[in-house]
Design a protein around this motif. Structure first.
Motif, PDB file in Angstrom:
ATOM      1  N   ASP A 528      40.861   5.974 -18.753  1.00 11.90           N
ATOM      2  CA  ASP A 528      39.722   5.836 -17.844  1.00 11.90           C
ATOM      3  C   ASP A 528      38.758   4.732 -18.259  1.00 11.90           C
ATOM      4  O   ASP A 528      37.695   4.583 -17.656  1.00 11.90           O
ATOM      5  N   LEU A 529      39.113   3.956 -19.282  1.00 14.22           N
ATOM      6  CA  LEU A 529      38.186   2.940 -19.785  1.00 14.22           C
ATOM      7  C   LEU A 529      37.978   1.824 -18.767  1.00 14.22           C
ATOM      8  O   LEU A 529      38.922   1.382 -18.098  1.00 14.22           O
ATOM      9  N   GLU A 530      36.733   1.343 -18.693  1.00 16.71           N
ATOM     10  CA  GLU A 530      36.409   0.156 -17.917  1.00 16.71           C
ATOM     11  C   GLU A 530      35.857  -0.943 -18.810  1.00 16.71           C
ATOM     12  O   GLU A 530      35.591  -2.053 -18.340  1.00 16.71           O
ATOM     13  N   ALA A 531      35.710  -0.644 -20.098  1.00 20.50           N
ATOM     14  CA  ALA A 531      35.188  -1.589 -21.083  1.00 20.50           C
ATOM     15  C   ALA A 531      35.742  -1.163 -22.437  1.00 20.50           C
ATOM     16  O   ALA A 531      36.290  -0.066 -22.586  1.00 20.50           O
ATOM     17  N   PRO A 532      35.631  -2.010 -23.457  1.00 18.57           N
ATOM     18  CA  PRO A 532      36.209  -1.643 -24.758  1.00 18.57           C
ATOM     19  C   PRO A 532      35.498  -0.457 -25.400  1.00 18.57           C
ATOM     20  O   PRO A 532      34.309  -0.229 -25.182  1.00 18.57           O
ATOM     21  N   LEU A 533      36.273   0.259 -26.199  1.00 20.78           N
ATOM     22  CA  LEU A 533      35.758   1.398 -26.954  1.00 20.78           C
ATOM     23  C   LEU A 533      36.294   1.324 -28.369  1.00 20.78           C
ATOM     24  O   LEU A 533      37.504   1.128 -28.568  1.00 20.78           O
ATOM     25  N   LEU A 534      35.431   1.473 -29.350  1.00 18.56           N
ATOM     26  CA  LEU A 534      35.876   1.531 -30.748  1.00 18.56           C
ATOM     27  C   LEU A 534      35.852   2.983 -31.202  1.00 18.56           C
ATOM     28  O   LEU A 534      34.828   3.666 -31.085  1.00 18.56           O
ATOM     29  N   ILE A 535      36.990   3.442 -31.708  1.00 21.55           N
ATOM     30  CA  ILE A 535      37.109   4.819 -32.218  1.00 21.55           C
ATOM     31  C   ILE A 535      37.266   4.747 -33.731  1.00 21.55           C
ATOM     32  O   ILE A 535      38.277   4.244 -34.230  1.00 21.55           O
ATOM     33  N   GLU A 536      36.263   5.220 -34.445  1.00 24.31           N
ATOM     34  CA  GLU A 536      36.369   5.253 -35.902  1.00 24.31           C
ATOM     35  C   GLU A 536      37.071   6.542 -36.312  1.00 24.31           C
ATOM     36  O   GLU A 536      36.645   7.637 -35.926  1.00 24.31           O
ATOM     37  N   ALA A 537      38.151   6.393 -37.087  1.00 27.40           N
ATOM     38  CA  ALA A 537      38.930   7.545 -37.534  1.00 27.40           C
ATOM     39  C   ALA A 537      38.857   7.624 -39.054  1.00 27.40           C
ATOM     40  O   ALA A 537      39.633   6.952 -39.748  1.00 27.40           O
ATOM     41  N   PRO A 538      37.916   8.389 -39.621  1.00 27.59           N
ATOM     42  CA  PRO A 538      37.839   8.510 -41.082  1.00 27.59           C
ATOM     43  C   PRO A 538      39.101   9.167 -41.640  1.00 27.59           C
ATOM     44  O   PRO A 538      39.485  10.260 -41.214  1.00 27.59           O
ATOM     45  N   VAL A 539      39.743   8.476 -42.548  1.00 21.40           N
ATOM     46  CA  VAL A 539      41.010   8.945 -43.110  1.00 21.40           C
ATOM     47  C   VAL A 539      40.857   9.096 -44.618  1.00 21.40           C
ATOM     48  O   VAL A 539      40.203   8.274 -45.275  1.00 21.40           O
ATOM     49  N   ALA A 540      41.467  10.132 -45.159  1.00 24.15           N
ATOM     50  CA  ALA A 540      41.386  10.377 -46.596  1.00 24.15           C
ATOM     51  C   ALA A 540      41.976   9.210 -47.370  1.00 24.15           C
ATOM     52  O   ALA A 540      43.017   8.670 -47.000  1.00 24.15           O
ATOM     53  N   GLY A 541      41.314   8.853 -48.459  1.00 24.68           N
ATOM     54  CA  GLY A 541      41.791   7.750 -49.287  1.00 24.68           C
ATOM     55  C   GLY A 541      42.794   8.204 -50.324  1.00 24.68           C
ATOM     56  O   GLY A 541      43.142   9.383 -50.428  1.00 24.68           O
ATOM     57  N   HIS A 542      43.244   7.244 -51.105  1.00 23.18           N
ATOM     58  CA  HIS A 542      44.258   7.498 -52.123  1.00 23.18           C
ATOM     59  C   HIS A 542      43.586   7.389 -53.478  1.00 23.18           C
ATOM     60  O   HIS A 542      43.199   6.306 -53.904  1.00 23.18           O
ATOM     61  N   ALA A 543      43.420   8.534 -54.141  1.00 26.46           N
ATOM     62  CA  ALA A 543      42.721   8.510 -55.422  1.00 26.46           C
ATOM     63  C   ALA A 543      43.389   9.472 -56.390  1.00 26.46           C
ATOM     64  O   ALA A 543      42.895  10.575 -56.643  1.00 26.46           O
ATOM     65  N   PRO A 544      44.533   9.100 -56.972  1.00 23.19           N
ATOM     66  CA  PRO A 544      45.223   9.997 -57.911  1.00 23.19           C
ATOM     67  C   PRO A 544      44.423  10.167 -59.195  1.00 23.19           C
ATOM     68  O   PRO A 544      43.723   9.256 -59.629  1.00 23.19           O
ATOM     69  N   SER A 545      44.531  11.343 -59.764  1.00 22.45           N
ATOM     70  CA  SER A 545      43.874  11.558 -61.045  1.00 22.45           C
ATOM     71  C   SER A 545      44.677  10.877 -62.142  1.00 22.45           C
ATOM     72  O   SER A 545      45.858  10.589 -61.972  1.00 22.45           O
ATOM     73  N   PRO A 546      44.030  10.558 -63.294  1.00 27.97           N
ATOM     74  CA  PRO A 546      44.773   9.905 -64.385  1.00 27.97           C
ATOM     75  C   PRO A 546      46.034  10.686 -64.729  1.00 27.97           C
ATOM     76  O   PRO A 546      46.021  11.904 -64.871  1.00 27.97           O
ATOM     77  N   GLY A 547      47.131   9.954 -64.823  1.00 27.54           N
ATOM     78  CA  GLY A 547      48.407  10.570 -65.178  1.00 27.54           C
ATOM     79  C   GLY A 547      49.178  11.110 -63.989  1.00 27.54           C
ATOM     80  O   GLY A 547      50.309  11.537 -64.136  1.00 27.54           O
ATOM     81  N   ASP A 548      48.551  11.083 -62.806  1.00 32.42           N
ATOM     82  CA  ASP A 548      49.234  11.560 -61.607  1.00 32.42           C
ATOM     83  C   ASP A 548      50.109  10.447 -61.062  1.00 32.42           C
ATOM     84  O   ASP A 548      49.657   9.539 -60.392  1.00 32.42           O
ATOM     85  N   ARG A 549      51.393  10.500 -61.357  1.00 36.86           N
ATOM     86  CA  ARG A 549      52.314   9.438 -60.966  1.00 36.86           C
ATOM     87  C   ARG A 549      53.303   9.932 -59.942  1.00 36.86           C
ATOM     88  O   ARG A 549      53.631  11.113 -59.898  1.00 36.86           O
ATOM     89  N   PRO A 550      53.791   9.021 -59.106  1.00 33.60           N
ATOM     90  CA  PRO A 550      54.789   9.422 -58.106  1.00 33.60           C
ATOM     91  C   PRO A 550      56.119   9.752 -58.757  1.00 33.60           C
ATOM     92  O   PRO A 550      56.405   9.285 -59.867  1.00 33.60           O
TER      93      PRO A 550
END
Length: 554
Positions: A528-550
């Motif tokens: 239904d847009l007639e003009a631009p719309l910006l949607i901010e989607a806050p997403v969790a970041g990547h912050a492993p604890s020390p020693g947390d390896r894949p």
């Protein structure tokens, strides 16, 4: 096989019986190896201009690609007039030039120089080999390019120490390149029809050529699983089709493992496989029979050997291939049913995991990607430049209509905002741009044009406040960053990026999605847009604890 042995073996396989040259120190590995190669005759010239001229005349007389050996920068310089003549006369010729030892090139040793720079203006292509493992592939490309219309000379600079390396290199088979004649198509169809576990790789050339329906017909006649090429730029095969098995990841090791489960592959309209992160080994398992179809002859056998290489109009070639396969694979319906059930299970599991991660902001990246896909109205176009979030989005998007997905494999950041504006201006379908916050910062000025011309695009900014793809790559390597949970130069906060403030700066309406469900509703509003719309989607970041390896890291 040692590098020098591979060089001689490829020369033989390409029909070379004479090597024209004037030797120097950088050619000594070649001269020594020729002692035990009586089938390859060295034709000595006393100056490089004569050497190249002899090779030119020989190639024209035999109608075969000739081979020349030149000595370092001075030899290449002396041979330039001959290469220029060959280029103008379209004479096929491969010039192998000896470069100084790489171990002291940084010191500008005697005889060294920029061989590639010297030869570039007088050849179709000039390249210097840096790794012994690359020599066979580069030589195969050189012979193919030299003979391809318009024919001409191709120079390959080879450091002398590379030829003497004590390592084992693989020699790729020569790839035949033909037009899509009836006999060629019949042979390719026979190879594919005989396979028990065929697979298809759909490249972006298919979508660009409007050949999606034709590729679907081929896949259905085979009952073959279909993968998109790594980081596909568009819809080259319907992603809700039962045979669709997802995108090949841009890593040779994973591609090789995936293709190893099959006994024949059709690669259509695909520019090699363009890996992103390095993994050892080739993308294709040794000995896997390949049929490659492309409009660009340069792509046939570029990085791997093929059994049949068909060059021509993609829709027409694929139609001919489908016709040749019609009724040849009685088990195709059973294969479609079996593969469809397996693919449906994988899709259902992916959906379930994503929905289970739904919650308030900051959202789980998989849940945010799923919410975008769930909110898309019918007929919407997704313009994606979101790196890590984009990979998750590809896993849940179900798009069948060509042109519904727009991406660039070019990698130049900041493309997405402007591309979304242009996409909406060029067509009447709703457009949703899915942008990583880092990518969006490179092209934020494009919002001004969207506002000025009231272009109704929904810009979804996945705001995790970091360069997540870099952190994940470091984690895979198991280095100090992953060990300590500390990443240098990869965080965009503090100060945090305020995307609603950015929207106000450019005069664009905005909304902040407070949950995955809210994000889906915001995306749905694009209809239904007639003009631009910006949607901010806050997403969790990547912050492993020390020693947390894949898993699998050290």
């Amino acid at each position: 096989m040692r590098p020098i042995e591979a060089l001689l073996e490829i020369a033989r396989d390409e029909g070379v019986t004479r090597i024209f040259g004037n030797p120097g120190t950088t050619e000594l590995p070649l001269m020594d190896a020729l002692v035990e190669a009586p089938d390859l005759h060295y034709v000595l010239g006393l100056q490089e201009a004569s050497v190249v001229a002899m090779a030119d005349g020989y190639a024209r007389a035999t109608r075969r690609t000739s081979m020349v050996s030149l000595h370092v920068a001075a030899g290449v310089a002396n041979g330039l007039i001959g290469m220029l003549n060959a280029l103008r006369s379209r004479t096929p010729m491969v010039v192998v030039a000896g470069q100084q030892d790489r171990r002291h090139l940084v010191q500008d040793p005697m005889l060294s120089g920029d061989l590639v720079g010297l030869a570039s203006a007088a050849t179709k292509s000039a390249v210097e080999v840096q790794h012994a493992r690359d020599l066979p592939v580069v030589l195969r490309r050189a012979f193919a390019l030299a003979a391809r219309a318009p024919a001409g000379p191709v120079l390959v600079s080879v450091p002398m120490d590379l030829l003497e390396e004590d390592c084992d290199v693989a020699v790729p088979a020569r790839s035949p390149v033909t037009g899509p004649g009836a006999a060629d198509v019949a042979d390719a169809a026979a190879l594919l029809a005989a396979a028990d576990r065929p697979v298809v790789v759909a490249g972006d050339g298919v979508g660009r050529a409007g050949a999606v329906a034709e590729l679907v017909a081929v896949a259905e006649r085979l009952g073959a699983a279909v993968h998109h090429q790594p980081m596909n730029d568009g819809i080259d095969f319907p992603t809700s089709h039962p045979l669709y098995a997802g995108m090949l990841p841009p890593r040779n090791a994973v591609i090789r493992e995936t293709l190893a489960a099959h006994d024949a592959v059709l690669i259509a309209g695909c520019r090699a496989f363009m890996p992103h992160h390095y993994t050892p080994g080739p993308a294709v398992p040794d000995g896997l029979p390949i049929v490659q179809v492309d409009e660009d002859a340069a792509e046939i056998g570029r990085n791997f050997a093929v059994r049949h290489g068909l060059v021509g109009d993609l829709p027409g070639t694929l139609r001919a291939l489908a016709a040749a396969l019609d009724g040849r694979v009685p088990s195709a319906p059973e294969r479609i049913e079996r593969l469809g059930a397996a693919h449906a299970r994988v899709r259902a599991e992916t959906e379930e995991r994503a929905r289970a991660a739904y919650g308030p902001a900051p959202m789980d990246p998989a849940a945010a990607a799923h919410a975008v896909a769930a909110g898309l109205p019918d007929g919407a176009v997704v313009v994606e430049e979101a790196i890590t979030a984009g990979l998750r989005l590809r896993a849940v998007l179900r798009q069948d209509r060509p042109g519904s997905y727009v991406h660039t494999v070019g990698g130049g950041l900041g493309w997405g905002t402007g591309a979304a504006v242009g996409t909406r201006m060029g067509g009447g379908r709703p457009v949703v741009a899915v942008l990583g916050d880092g990518c969006a910062m490179f092209g934020v000025q494009g919002l001004w044009s969207a506002a000025r011309y009231r272009v109704p695009v929904a810009f979804v900014v996945m705001n995790n406040g970091e360069y997540r793809t870099l952190k994940e790559t470091l984690d895979e390597g198991g280095g100090a960053s992953a060990e300590h949970g500390r990443y240098i130069g990869m965080d965009l906060a503090p100060p945090a990026l305020d995307w609603q403030a950015a929207a106000r700066l450019f005069g664009i309406a905005s909304v902040r999605a407070g949950s995955a469900g809210g994000l889906a509703e915001a995306v749905a509003s694009v209809r239904d847009l007639e003009a631009p719309l910006l949607i901010e989607a806050p997403v969790a970041g990547h912050a492993p604890s020390p020693g947390d390896r894949p898993p699998g890291s050290r």
